[in-house]
Design a protein around this motif. Structure first.
Motif, PDB file in Angstrom:
ATOM      1  N   HIS A  51       0.556  -1.188  -0.414  1.00 34.30           N
ATOM      2  CA  HIS A  51      -0.526   0.414   0.006  1.00 34.30           C
ATOM      3  C   HIS A  51       1.342   0.998   0.031  1.00 34.30           C
ATOM      4  CE1 HIS A  51      -3.115   2.720   0.978  1.00 34.30           C
ATOM      5  NE2 HIS A  51      -2.455   3.399   2.292  1.00 34.30           N
ATOM      6  N   ARG A  52       2.299   1.191   1.121  1.00 32.86           N
ATOM      7  CA  ARG A  52       2.897   2.328   1.134  1.00 32.86           C
ATOM      8  C   ARG A  52       3.190   2.521  -0.440  1.00 32.86           C
ATOM      9  NH1 ARG A  52       7.938   2.617   0.699  1.00 32.86           N
ATOM     10  NH2 ARG A  52       8.458   0.673   1.038  1.00 32.86           N
ATOM     11  N   ILE A  53       3.954   1.746  -1.109  1.00 38.58           N
ATOM     12  CA  ILE A  53       4.905   2.134  -2.306  1.00 38.58           C
ATOM     13  C   ILE A  53       4.109   2.421  -3.769  1.00 38.58           C
ATOM     14  CG2 ILE A  53       5.934   0.771  -4.553  1.00 38.58           C
ATOM     15  CD1 ILE A  53       7.153  -1.402  -2.029  1.00 38.58           C
ATOM     16  N   ILE A  54       2.523   1.623  -3.870  1.00 38.11           N
ATOM     17  CA  ILE A  54       1.485   2.156  -4.054  1.00 38.11           C
ATOM     18  C   ILE A  54       1.270   3.606  -4.231  1.00 38.11           C
ATOM     19  CG2 ILE A  54      -1.246   1.900  -4.959  1.00 38.11           C
ATOM     20  CD1 ILE A  54      -0.424  -1.233  -4.822  1.00 38.11           C
ATOM     21  N   LYS A  55       1.045   3.948  -3.327  1.00 33.68           N
ATOM     22  CA  LYS A  55       0.625   5.841  -2.654  1.00 33.68           C
ATOM     23  C   LYS A  55       1.902   6.195  -3.424  1.00 33.68           C
ATOM     24  CE  LYS A  55      -0.816   8.361   0.686  1.00 33.68           C
ATOM     25  NZ  LYS A  55      -1.341   8.273   2.432  1.00 33.68           N
ATOM     26  N   VAL A  56       3.487   5.919  -2.512  1.00 33.87           N
ATOM     27  CA  VAL A  56       3.777   7.098  -2.778  1.00 33.87           C
ATOM     28  C   VAL A  56       4.444   6.659  -4.246  1.00 33.87           C
ATOM     29  CG1 VAL A  56       6.252   7.126  -3.087  1.00 33.87           C
ATOM     30  CG2 VAL A  56       5.252   6.930  -0.888  1.00 33.87           C
ATOM     31  N   SER A  57       4.218   5.888  -5.401  1.00 29.93           N
ATOM     32  CA  SER A  57       4.118   5.378  -6.594  1.00 29.93           C
ATOM     33  C   SER A  57       3.612   6.499  -7.423  1.00 29.93           C
ATOM     34  CB  SER A  57       4.266   4.560  -6.925  1.00 29.93           C
ATOM     35  OG  SER A  57       5.009   3.626  -6.696  1.00 29.93           O
ATOM     36  N   GLY A  58       1.665   6.216  -7.175  1.00 28.43           N
ATOM     37  CA  GLY A  58       1.253   7.579  -7.361  1.00 28.43           C
ATOM     38  C   GLY A  58       1.416   8.366  -8.022  1.00 28.43           C
ATOM     39  N   LYS A  59       1.940   9.101  -6.904  1.00 34.22           N
ATOM     40  CA  LYS A  59       2.103  10.622  -6.897  1.00 34.22           C
ATOM     41  C   LYS A  59       3.155  10.867  -7.779  1.00 34.22           C
ATOM     42  CE  LYS A  59       1.052  11.262  -1.794  1.00 34.22           C
ATOM     43  NZ  LYS A  59       1.478  11.344  -0.352  1.00 34.22           N
ATOM     44  N   LYS A  60       3.951   9.785  -8.183  1.00 33.77           N
ATOM     45  CA  LYS A  60       5.390  10.818  -8.547  1.00 33.77           C
ATOM     46  C   LYS A  60       4.519  10.306 -10.224  1.00 33.77           C
ATOM     47  CE  LYS A  60       9.474   8.556 -10.264  1.00 33.77           C
ATOM     48  NZ  LYS A  60      10.656   7.359 -10.122  1.00 33.77           N
ATOM     49  N   ILE A  61       4.493   9.029 -10.514  1.00 35.84           N
ATOM     50  CA  ILE A  61       2.990   9.260 -11.784  1.00 35.84           C
ATOM     51  C   ILE A  61       2.536  10.488 -12.040  1.00 35.84           C
ATOM     52  CG2 ILE A  61       1.820   7.503 -13.355  1.00 35.84           C
ATOM     53  CD1 ILE A  61       2.942   5.500 -11.268  1.00 35.84           C
ATOM     54  N   ASN A  62       1.643  10.946 -11.477  1.00 37.96           N
ATOM     55  CA  ASN A  62       0.433  12.047 -11.651  1.00 37.96           C
ATOM     56  C   ASN A  62       1.447  12.991 -12.394  1.00 37.96           C
ATOM     57  OD1 ASN A  62      -1.788  10.477 -11.177  1.00 37.96           O
ATOM     58  ND2 ASN A  62      -1.884  10.571  -9.250  1.00 37.96           N
TER      59      ASN A  62
ATOM     60  N   GLU B 190      -4.493  21.633 -21.789  1.00 37.83           N
ATOM     61  CA  GLU B 190      -4.777  22.410 -19.926  1.00 37.83           C
ATOM     62  C   GLU B 190      -6.028  21.906 -19.027  1.00 37.83           C
ATOM     63  OE1 GLU B 190      -5.304  26.610 -21.116  1.00 37.83           O
ATOM     64  OE2 GLU B 190      -3.478  27.220 -21.613  1.00 37.83           O
ATOM     65  N   LYS B 191      -5.766  20.486 -19.630  1.00 36.45           N
ATOM     66  CA  LYS B 191      -6.973  19.951 -18.708  1.00 36.45           C
ATOM     67  C   LYS B 191      -5.808  19.115 -17.453  1.00 36.45           C
ATOM     68  CE  LYS B 191     -10.304  19.120 -22.006  1.00 36.45           C
ATOM     69  NZ  LYS B 191     -11.111  17.847 -23.751  1.00 36.45           N
ATOM     70  N   LYS B 192      -7.009  18.696 -16.817  1.00 36.16           N
ATOM     71  CA  LYS B 192      -5.351  17.926 -15.370  1.00 36.16           C
ATOM     72  C   LYS B 192      -5.641  16.531 -16.312  1.00 36.16           C
ATOM     73  CE  LYS B 192      -6.631  16.302 -11.202  1.00 36.16           C
ATOM     74  NZ  LYS B 192      -7.152  16.639  -9.430  1.00 36.16           N
ATOM     75  N   LEU B 193      -3.740  16.318 -16.276  1.00 38.64           N
ATOM     76  CA  LEU B 193      -4.340  14.209 -16.386  1.00 38.64           C
ATOM     77  C   LEU B 193      -3.265  14.037 -15.498  1.00 38.64           C
ATOM     78  CD1 LEU B 193      -4.122  12.845 -19.036  1.00 38.64           C
ATOM     79  CD2 LEU B 193      -1.702  13.536 -19.338  1.00 38.64           C
ATOM     80  N   THR B 194      -3.993  13.387 -14.624  1.00 35.48           N
ATOM     81  CA  THR B 194      -4.176  12.546 -13.825  1.00 35.48           C
ATOM     82  C   THR B 194      -3.952  10.577 -14.569  1.00 35.48           C
ATOM     83  OG1 THR B 194      -5.819  12.007 -12.262  1.00 35.48           O
ATOM     84  CG2 THR B 194      -4.197  13.892 -11.952  1.00 35.48           C
ATOM     85  N   MET B 195      -4.077  10.117 -13.643  1.00 41.02           N
ATOM     86  CA  MET B 195      -4.183   8.260 -13.686  1.00 41.02           C
ATOM     87  C   MET B 195      -5.546   8.220 -12.811  1.00 41.02           C
ATOM     88  SD  MET B 195      -1.505   6.176 -14.219  1.00 41.02           S
ATOM     89  CE  MET B 195      -2.522   4.884 -14.412  1.00 41.02           C
ATOM     90  N   HIS B 196      -5.848   8.790 -12.690  1.00 40.75           N
ATOM     91  CA  HIS B 196      -7.838   8.753 -12.526  1.00 40.75           C
ATOM     92  C   HIS B 196      -9.093   9.394 -14.048  1.00 40.75           C
ATOM     93  CE1 HIS B 196     -11.357   7.817 -10.452  1.00 40.75           C
ATOM     94  NE2 HIS B 196     -11.715   9.473 -10.469  1.00 40.75           N
TER      95      HIS B 196
END
Length: 404
Positions: A321-332, A345-351
């Motif tokens: 869980h910790r790795i996924i949380k940290v990785s998600g922020k980096k990827i975004n 000019e639109k938001k781009l995240t994994m979601h």
């Protein structure tokens, strides 16, 4: 004689031929049973390890519940032993499972957090711990009874959350949803009477404001796909986004947990972390191209596809869980830079992969088909979600009036 607590499969099946699971409490060779509410076929019970076999599609959910119930029973027995109240099995069961009316709100909330930790639901644990901390800071003490949480209390609490923490309406409603959940459970456990329930008609109502869901259109997605000369981190972030998009918006946690063994006969099989549903989707050609990029680092058939979890302790769900949380922020962060590179000019995240799929689908696909792709339990959820991206009727109606 010591008290023992064990999980057992009882010998009498129900009308459907399924056998009930129960916690067996034994003291002085006398036993009593507390059923946990789960039934399984006899063939799915691992007698040696006292677990539900993986052949059962609900094995993880039931085994997690077994773990929670065993910990609860052992904790109860230990507490009673200290008080010299563990005299016989039936009294122990009554003491453990008959709820006390003297449980405070924060004690009951802590039980909720303990259950989440025991079931290794660390995402929910992190969220709910934060929400409960808001209640603690407002209350300024641990002395809070359920009956004290009335309409006046909640109205003052809402003002506090806005003024002191700057929370928006959606965040405030999330805190209220947790309070409502705990209230309903407390009523069910006879800790508080229903007459003290502060939510509902003519009381405090939980209404979430409409949120703006904006996805990328197909032309913008094509621009993203065609960015040249990317660094490894940028290319990796794009690959993860496109992997999710091509499967109708798979969540980042499920993407990173994907293994090579999840791909069989041209289909992608995975179990959703959010609700434990088993999903099967056809593999698009673009996903095969993404998989090819990572094949050089494949160690074995059950290896993770993407690098984030390769060094993780697979037996430590907290570490994962910790790795996924940290990785998600980096990827975004990398996705945000990719959006700048194509000047969108639109938001781009994994979601946003999920919103983009919905935006491009619009009303071209029947809601029942979209329900399967989105993995929604209720068709109403799909219709409500897709309504965020269907504007053609309103646009045509507007044009019919103003174009003269």
């Amino acid at each position: 004689m010591a008290t023992s607590t064990k999980i057992v499969l009882r010998k009498t099946p129900n009308k459907a031929g399924l056998y009930p699971l129960a916690i067996r409490i034994t003291k002085n060779r006398n036993s009593t049973y507390k059923f946990i509410g789960e039934y399984i076929p006899l063939k799915d019970w691992d007698v040696k390890n006292k677990l539900v076999k993986k052949s059962n599609p609900e094995s993880k959910h039931i085994n997690d519940l077994i773990d929670i119930e065993l910990k609860k029973a052992k904790k109860g027995v230990k507490s009673l032993k200290k008080k010299n109240r563990d005299t016989d099995a039936h009294k122990i069961k009554k003491e453990i499972y008959t709820p006390s009316r003297n449980v405070s709100f924060f004690e009951f909330a802590q039980e909720h957090l303990d259950d989440l930790e025991a079931s290794e639901n660390y995402g929910r644990l992190s969220t709910d711990s934060s929400l409960i901390s808001y209640i603690r800071s407002f209350n300024k003490s641990n002395n809070l009874e359920f009956r004290d949480i009335n309409e006046r209390y909640l109205k003052k609490f809402k003002i506090y959350l806005k003024k002191e923490h700057g929370l928006v309406e959606t965040s405030i409603m999330n805190v209220f949803v947790l309070i409502r959940l705990l209230f309903n459970r407390a009523i069910k456990n006879k800790i508080v009477k229903r007459k003290f329930y502060p939510f509902g008609k003519d009381k405090v109502q939980i209404k979430f404001p409409e949120t703006q869901k904006i996805g990328w259109n197909k032309w913008e997605i094509m621009l993203l796909e065609q960015i040249p000369d990317l660094s490894f981190d940028q290319l990796h972030a794009r690959n993860l986004f496109m992997f999710s998009f091509n499967f109708a918006g798979v969540r980042i946690s499920d993407v990173l947990k994907s293994r090579w063994s999840d791909f069989k006969n041209g289909r992608y099989y995975y179990r959703m972390g959010k609700n434990n549903k088993l999903v099967s989707l056809k593999v698009p050609k673009k996903v095969y191209d993404i998989l090819e990029y990572y094949k050089k680092d494949k160690r074995h058939s059950n290896d993770y596809i993407f690098p984030e979890l390769k060094a993780a302790n697979v037996d430590d769900s907290k570490d994962i869980h910790r790795i996924i949380k940290v990785s998600g922020k980096k990827i975004n962060r990398h996705l945000k830079n990719l959006a700048k590179m194509v000047k969108v000019e639109k938001k781009l995240t994994m979601h946003i992969a999920r919103h983009s799929f919905g935006h491009i689908a619009e009303d071209k696909i029947h809601p029942k088909k979209l329900q399967k792709l989105y993995r929604h339990s209720d068709l109403k959820t799909t219709i409500g979600y897709q309504a965020n991206f269907i504007h053609s009727d309103a646009d045509e109606a507007l044009d019919s009036v103003i174009n003269f």
